[in-house]
Enzyme design. Structure first.
Site, mmCIF file in Angstrom:
data_model
loop_
_atom_site.group_PDB
_atom_site.id
_atom_site.type_symbol
_atom_site.label_atom_id
_atom_site.label_comp_id
_atom_site.label_asym_id
_atom_site.label_seq_id
_atom_site.Cartn_x
_atom_site.Cartn_y
_atom_site.Cartn_z
ATOM 1 C CG ASP A 41 -2.232 0.881 1.185
ATOM 2 O OD1 ASP A 41 -2.394 1.347 -0.245
ATOM 3 O OD2 ASP A 41 -2.436 1.464 1.989
ATOM 4 C CG HIS A 58 -0.553 2.143 -9.074
ATOM 5 N ND1 HIS A 58 -0.327 2.059 -7.886
ATOM 6 C CD2 HIS A 58 -1.830 2.891 -9.740
ATOM 7 C CE1 HIS A 58 -1.682 2.366 -7.348
ATOM 8 N NE2 HIS A 58 -2.533 3.038 -8.582
ATOM 9 C CG LEU A 152 8.883 -17.641 -3.756
ATOM 10 C CD1 LEU A 152 9.047 -17.941 -2.355
ATOM 11 C CD2 LEU A 152 9.242 -15.839 -4.323
HETATM 12 C C1 IPE Z 1 -5.320 -2.430 0.414
HETATM 13 O O1 IPE Z 1 -4.753 -1.402 -0.256
HETATM 14 C C2 IPE Z 1 -5.656 -3.539 -2.004
HETATM 15 C C3 IPE Z 1 -3.838 -3.585 -2.448
HETATM 16 C C4 IPE Z 1 -3.162 -3.192 -1.556
HETATM 17 C C5 IPE Z 1 -4.355 -3.908 -3.166
HETATM 18 P P1 IPE Z 1 -6.381 -0.632 -0.602
HETATM 19 O O2 IPE Z 1 -5.554 0.959 -0.692
HETATM 20 O O3 IPE Z 1 -7.326 -0.584 -1.843
HETATM 21 O O4 IPE Z 1 -7.369 -0.639 0.739
HETATM 22 P P2 IPE Z 1 -7.601 0.722 2.085
HETATM 23 O O5 IPE Z 1 -8.706 1.717 0.603
HETATM 24 O O6 IPE Z 1 -6.315 2.078 2.144
HETATM 25 O O7 IPE Z 1 -8.147 0.183 2.652
HETATM 26 C C1 IPE Z 2 -1.356 0.263 -3.228
HETATM 27 O O1 IPE Z 2 -1.513 1.882 -3.318
HETATM 28 C C2 IPE Z 2 -1.752 -0.370 -5.009
HETATM 29 C C3 IPE Z 2 -3.299 -0.413 -4.906
HETATM 30 C C4 IPE Z 2 -3.635 -0.681 -4.212
HETATM 31 C C5 IPE Z 2 -2.819 -1.003 -6.430
HETATM 32 P P1 IPE Z 2 -2.402 2.752 -3.147
HETATM 33 O O2 IPE Z 2 -3.131 2.846 -4.914
HETATM 34 O O3 IPE Z 2 -3.736 2.219 -2.516
HETATM 35 O O4 IPE Z 2 -1.237 3.672 -2.622
HETATM 36 P P2 IPE Z 2 -2.154 5.249 -1.889
HETATM 37 O O5 IPE Z 2 -2.704 4.025 -0.341
HETATM 38 O O6 IPE Z 2 -3.521 5.554 -2.629
HETATM 39 O O7 IPE Z 2 -1.415 6.035 -1.061
HETATM 40 MG MG MG Z 3 -4.085 2.152 -0.829
#
Ligand code: IPE
Ligand code: IPE
Ligand code: MG
Length: 261
Positions: A41, A58, A152
């Site tokens: 995240d 990303h 792995l």
């Molecule tokens: C969790 O992250 C999902 C992934 C890392 C794929 P999100 O950014 O979607 O989660 P929330 O919205 O903060 O709970």
């Molecule tokens: C995690 O990073 C990747 C996915 C959920 C696909 P985010 O896109 O949720 O990044 P933040 O949390 O908005 O910073």
């Molecule tokens: Mg996120």
């Protein structure tokens, strides 16, 4: 000349200052977890903090995933599960979703030679419904090509939701009950586990979430009942092998009690 104390004695004082090779030596000198799961995240915040579009985060996130997979391999983990796209992530703007789909497809395709070289097996957990057909085909190709690798196992949680996974398991048990194959009172934990995408995978020993959020966001709800949790403020694109090794070192210092004493 001063003699350096053994690594283990220095652990509590300078884990934060040890370099990557020393950290790797340290964690490999003790039992390593079998299965580490990661909620990757913070890509969006990494990008916006630099005045860049979220997609740039990303792209960097993919690089971090590659480096962490290599590190997991170096560590000798049996399973690494990476949360790449949740069932809730469909609620993001369409451009971000479609960019994530094509980025994941392309990255998995580009990874094939290295996965083969490292003897890594790719598996995907999550629902296929809703995933564009070319993305599914691309991923399935890499899953098939790496199916016989024995190192792995990299589990990519893609279009994954823990509640959906449990619903699927409950539905299949209900069908067996309706057919008279199973009595409701005989349903045991093993039957539920056997209905999950991870039926043949041990539960994660360690779950890491980056970016400072302290929640599980619908990830592996059944499987993490006794998993050790590790939260770090580091944003996913900044998370590297040394961070994985530090989390494992922290895990190695914990006492798992599973409800006992
Ligand atoms: C969790 O992250 C999902 C992934 C890392 C794929 P999100 O950014 O979607 O989660 P929330 O919205 O903060 O709970
Ligand atoms: C995690 O990073 C990747 C996915 C959920 C696909 P985010 O896109 O949720 O990044 P933040 O949390 O908005 O910073
Ligand atoms: Mg996120």
């Amino acid at each position: 000349m001063a003699v350096k104390p053994p690594l283990i004695a220095r652990l509590s004082t300078d884990l934060a200052t040890l370099g990557e090779p020393e950290l790797l030596d340290l964690v490999r000198s003790r039992p390593v977890p079998q299965h580490v799961a990661v909620i990757m995240d913070g890509n969006g915040r990494w990008a916006t903090g630099r005045g860049l579009p979220r997609v740039a985060g990303h792209r960097e996130g993919v690089k971090a995933a590659r480096a962490v997979t290599r590190a997991a391999d170096a560590l000798g983990l049996r399973y690494l599960t990476l949360y790449a796209f949740s069932t809730e992530n469909w609620s993001r703007p369409v451009q971000e979703v479609s960019m994530l789909m094509s980025l994941l497809e392309r990255s998995i395709h580009d990874e094939l030679p290295e996965l083969m070289e490292r003897n890594v097996r790719l598996r995907v957990i999550g629902r296929t419904e809703g995933v564009p057909a070319p993305v599914q085909r691309g991923i399935n190709h890499v899953v098939r090509e790496t199916a016989r690798n024995s190192g792995l196992t990299l589990l990519m949680a893609f279009n994954y939701g823990g509640r959906d996974e449990l619903l699927d398991a409950v539905r299949s048990l209900a069908r067996r009950v309706a057919l008279g194959e199973l009595k409701p009172d005989e349903i045991c934990e093993r039957d539920v586990s056997a209905g999950l995408y991870t039926r043949d995978v041990p539960d994660p020993d360690l779950l890491i979430r980056t970016s400072g959020e302290m929640r599980v966001s619908n990830f592996l709800l059944w499987q993490i009942a006794y998993t050790e949790l590790c939260f770090t403020p580091t944003l996913w694109p900044d998370f590297g092998p040394a961070d994985l090794y530090r989390a494992v070192a922290e895990f190695q210092g914990r006492t798992r009690r599973f409800g006992g004493v």
